[in-house]
Write an enzyme that holds these catalytic residues in place. Structure first.
Site, PDB file in Angstrom:
ATOM      1  N   GLU A 115       0.812  -1.218   0.049  1.00  0.00           N
ATOM      2  CA  GLU A 115      -0.081  -0.020   0.075  1.00  0.00           C
ATOM      3  C   GLU A 115       0.618   1.249   0.125  1.00  0.00           C
ATOM      4  O   GLU A 115       2.157   1.245   0.545  1.00  0.00           O
ATOM      5  CB  GLU A 115      -0.765   0.176   1.283  1.00  0.00           C
ATOM      6  CG  GLU A 115      -1.740  -1.004   1.356  1.00  0.00           C
ATOM      7  CD  GLU A 115      -2.733  -1.053   2.550  1.00  0.00           C
ATOM      8  OE1 GLU A 115      -3.233  -2.130   2.847  1.00  0.00           O
ATOM      9  OE2 GLU A 115      -2.714   0.192   3.161  1.00  0.00           O
ATOM     10  N   CYS A 128       3.310   8.445   1.943  1.00  0.00           N
ATOM     11  CA  CYS A 128       3.292   7.463   2.914  1.00  0.00           C
ATOM     12  C   CYS A 128       3.812   6.178   2.243  1.00  0.00           C
ATOM     13  O   CYS A 128       2.775   5.755   1.290  1.00  0.00           O
ATOM     14  CB  CYS A 128       2.172   7.430   3.787  1.00  0.00           C
ATOM     15  SG  CYS A 128       2.441   5.808   5.070  1.00  0.00           S
ATOM     16  N   CYS A 135       5.293  -7.319   7.213  1.00  0.00           N
ATOM     17  CA  CYS A 135       6.249  -7.024   8.209  1.00  0.00           C
ATOM     18  C   CYS A 135       6.648  -8.113   9.178  1.00  0.00           C
ATOM     19  O   CYS A 135       5.665  -9.034   9.634  1.00  0.00           O
ATOM     20  CB  CYS A 135       5.559  -5.931   8.854  1.00  0.00           C
ATOM     21  SG  CYS A 135       6.815  -4.963  10.087  1.00  0.00           S
ATOM     22  N   CYS A 139       3.797  -6.421  15.692  1.00  0.00           N
ATOM     23  CA  CYS A 139       3.066  -5.570  16.904  1.00  0.00           C
ATOM     24  C   CYS A 139       1.758  -6.016  16.775  1.00  0.00           C
ATOM     25  O   CYS A 139       1.117  -6.240  15.744  1.00  0.00           O
ATOM     26  CB  CYS A 139       3.271  -3.917  16.261  1.00  0.00           C
ATOM     27  SG  CYS A 139       4.931  -3.565  16.347  1.00  0.00           S
ATOM     28  N   CYS A 142      -1.466  -4.239  14.754  1.00  0.00           N
ATOM     29  CA  CYS A 142      -1.070  -3.682  13.580  1.00  0.00           C
ATOM     30  C   CYS A 142      -1.473  -4.844  12.321  1.00  0.00           C
ATOM     31  O   CYS A 142      -1.441  -6.036  12.509  1.00  0.00           O
ATOM     32  CB  CYS A 142       0.312  -3.233  13.332  1.00  0.00           C
ATOM     33  SG  CYS A 142       0.917  -2.763  11.638  1.00  0.00           S
ATOM     34  N   GLU A 192       9.174  -2.845   8.302  1.00  0.00           N
ATOM     35  CA  GLU A 192       9.919  -1.987   9.121  1.00  0.00           C
ATOM     36  C   GLU A 192      11.081  -1.439   8.260  1.00  0.00           C
ATOM     37  O   GLU A 192      12.129  -2.220   7.560  1.00  0.00           O
ATOM     38  CB  GLU A 192      10.567  -3.109  10.202  1.00  0.00           C
ATOM     39  CG  GLU A 192      11.650  -2.571  11.109  1.00  0.00           C
ATOM     40  CD  GLU A 192      11.346  -1.265  11.480  1.00  0.00           C
ATOM     41  OE1 GLU A 192      10.406  -0.970  12.129  1.00  0.00           O
ATOM     42  OE2 GLU A 192      12.352  -0.325  11.299  1.00  0.00           O
ATOM     43  N   CYS A 365      -3.732   1.273   7.838  1.00  0.00           N
ATOM     44  CA  CYS A 365      -2.910   0.787   6.983  1.00  0.00           C
ATOM     45  C   CYS A 365      -2.825  -0.401   7.135  1.00  0.00           C
ATOM     46  O   CYS A 365      -2.723  -1.024   7.957  1.00  0.00           O
ATOM     47  CB  CYS A 365      -1.370   1.520   7.397  1.00  0.00           C
ATOM     48  SG  CYS A 365      -1.612   3.439   7.739  1.00  0.00           S
TER      49      CYS A 365
HETATM   50  N1  SAH Z   1       7.560  -0.306  11.164  1.00  0.00           N
HETATM   51  C1  SAH Z   1       7.460   0.979  11.389  1.00  0.00           C
HETATM   52  C2  SAH Z   1       6.580   1.587  10.609  1.00  0.00           C
HETATM   53  C3  SAH Z   1       5.120   1.229  10.901  1.00  0.00           C
HETATM   54  S1  SAH Z   1       3.650   2.307  10.362  1.00  0.00           S
HETATM   55  C4  SAH Z   1       7.219   1.063  12.839  1.00  0.00           C
HETATM   56  O1  SAH Z   1       7.036   0.502  13.676  1.00  0.00           O
HETATM   57  O2  SAH Z   1       7.478   2.537  13.423  1.00  0.00           O
HETATM   58  C5  SAH Z   1       3.906   3.750  11.327  1.00  0.00           C
HETATM   59  C6  SAH Z   1       3.213   3.994  12.543  1.00  0.00           C
HETATM   60  O3  SAH Z   1       1.725   3.449  12.713  1.00  0.00           O
HETATM   61  C7  SAH Z   1       3.862   2.863  13.618  1.00  0.00           C
HETATM   62  O4  SAH Z   1       3.959   3.800  14.719  1.00  0.00           O
HETATM   63  C8  SAH Z   1       2.813   1.839  13.868  1.00  0.00           C
HETATM   64  O5  SAH Z   1       3.000   1.227  15.213  1.00  0.00           O
HETATM   65  C9  SAH Z   1       1.271   2.686  13.510  1.00  0.00           C
HETATM   66  N2  SAH Z   1       0.311   1.772  13.548  1.00  0.00           N
HETATM   67  C10 SAH Z   1       0.283   0.535  12.714  1.00  0.00           C
HETATM   68  N3  SAH Z   1      -0.964   0.140  12.705  1.00  0.00           N
HETATM   69  C11 SAH Z   1      -1.754   1.133  13.416  1.00  0.00           C
HETATM   70  C12 SAH Z   1      -3.210   1.256  13.627  1.00  0.00           C
HETATM   71  N4  SAH Z   1      -4.042   0.127  13.416  1.00  0.00           N
HETATM   72  N5  SAH Z   1      -3.614   2.306  14.524  1.00  0.00           N
HETATM   73  C13 SAH Z   1      -2.646   3.248  14.690  1.00  0.00           C
HETATM   74  N6  SAH Z   1      -1.583   3.291  14.429  1.00  0.00           N
HETATM   75  C14 SAH Z   1      -0.998   2.097  13.755  1.00  0.00           C
END
Ligand code: SAH
Length: 382
Positions: A115, A128, A135, A139, A142, A192, A365
């Protein structure tokens, strides 16, 4: 072979109506090594300067086919079209929201999906982008990591995302709210970024080049789960990228429950690397904190987080959780969110709550890709 991108202006596309490119191995021309391209041109008696012309056509002039490249000889354009592709990926789905946010589900050359999102606001146009298919960080809240990581994206695949998003901006805009080109990049899509740092740095170098997309390092934010060695490597690149660290909890015990990779790393090591990043680059670090109702947003968490960040030159970005289908979390209660904000501010920490853009495109996302894959009938497992 056509390089025309099927763009679907709709927020609900039934499976199978989008033109698809079948999986193939041909890379986009941005991923063809310069040496190989030079050799290819030489065999056909073309000078190496054609490489810069081709790149400039894609990066600056918005060419989407070789035929569009009017400063190249006709024969060369035809030869290129027969052997290369401008873009390796195609637009599988295109969702456009009324606030001019665009979300693209992109199908890569190997059939995988990622995406990319364009956010337009206050005269800025922010791309973005994703850095991996899936990934590996896992987490728990996510969508991107639900099936693990498949592979790193190439530098060209990252630049292509930027170009496709830039092509959605209005080059002739007279509206002060709408930029005529990309002004900012946030590396916050799927994956990541620091697990694919070399390719990312190559892509950002193209983005930053004034003959490329002209987006300077200070306008680029890289978001990471927190890989200390890679944070140091990024600091040593000597570039002024902005670092965002996904903290999400004020202590190791809770962070490990939310961000499983924390188990091996620990917050002390991450904060130490982030402090070093600030010392080396002079760039203030942002801490991202996904607010999960009842889980990490209570008064004790607020006070602990304030204590942890007090005295650090940092900024906190609170992100109320965007619901992901099938996951058991909640958005925060308004009062809890406010208490968190007030507690941090009282400790002298600057705080912002992330605005939701394109909210009628109802998916966080990483979810759009999953929806597209499900609609395609499990054709892909990832
Ligand atoms: N791997 C990277 C980029 C992730 S996306 C990282 O961990 O930072 C960017 C941000 O969006 C990260 O802080 C991630 O934790 C957050 N994120 C992912 N899914 C989410 C969701 N469903 N709601 C809110 N934030 C989210």
């Amino acid at each position: 072979m056509s390089s025309t991108l099927p763009i679907l202006e709709t927020d609900s596309v039934p499976a199978g109506t989008g033109e698809r490119c079948s999986p193939h191995a041909t890379p986009g021309i941005l991923d063809v090594p310069i040496e190989a391209l030079r050799g290819w041109l030489a065999e056909r008696n073309h000078p190496p300067m054609r490489i810069n012309q081709i790149r400039k056509q894609i990066l600056a002039n918005r060419a989407t086919t070789f035929e569009d490249m009017s400063d190249l000889p006709k024969g060369l354009r035809a030869d290129l079209a027969g052997t290369h592709r401008v873009f390796s990926m195609s637009v599988e789905r295109h969702f456009a929201a009324s606030d001019d946010t665009h979300k693209l589900v992109l199908r890569l050359a190997d059939g995988r999906m990622i995406e990319a999102v364009l956010i337009q606001d206050d005269g800025r146009a922010t791309a973005c982008i994703s850095t991996q298919v899936g990934c590996g960080m896992g987490c728990v809240f996510c969508a991107s990591g639900l099936n693990g990581v498949v592979r790193n994206l190439t530098a060209g695949e990252m630049v292509e995302q930027l170009v496709l998003l830039r092509n959605l901006t209005d080059a002739n805009s007279t509206n002060p709210e709408r930029a005529q080109r990309l002004t900012h990049i946030v590396v916050m899509g799927m994956g990541e970024p620091l697990a694919n740092l070399d390719n990312l740095l190559d892509a950002l170098a193209v983005a930053g080049d004034k003959n490329g997309l002209g987006i300077g390092a200070r306008h680029v934010t890289i978001s990471t789960v927190g890989l200390p060695a890679k944070i140091r490597k990024l600091a040593e690149s000597g570039k002024q990228y902005h670092l965002a660290v996904s903290l999400h909890a004020p202590n190791d015990e809770l962070r490990t429950r939310i961000v499983p990779t924390n188990d091996k790393v620990g917050m002390d090591a991450i904060l130490a690397a982030a402090d070093e990043f600030y010392e080396k680059t002079g760039r203030q670090v942002t801490y991202e904190y996904v607010v999960l109702g009842g889980l990490n947003d209570q008064a004790t968490h607020a006070r602990q987080l304030a204590g942890l960040l007090h005295g650090r030159r940092s900024h906190v970005n609170l992100i109320p959780w965007n619901a992901v289908e099938g996951l058991p979390f909640k958005r925060p209660a308004e009062a809890d969110l406010q208490y968190l904000i007030d507690t941090l501010r009282r400790s002298g920490i600057s705080v912002k709550v992330r605005k939701r853009k394109g909210s009628e495109i109802d998916a966080a996302c990483g979810q759009l890709r999953r929806q597209a894959e499900a609609a395609l009938g499990g054709e892909r497992s990832q």
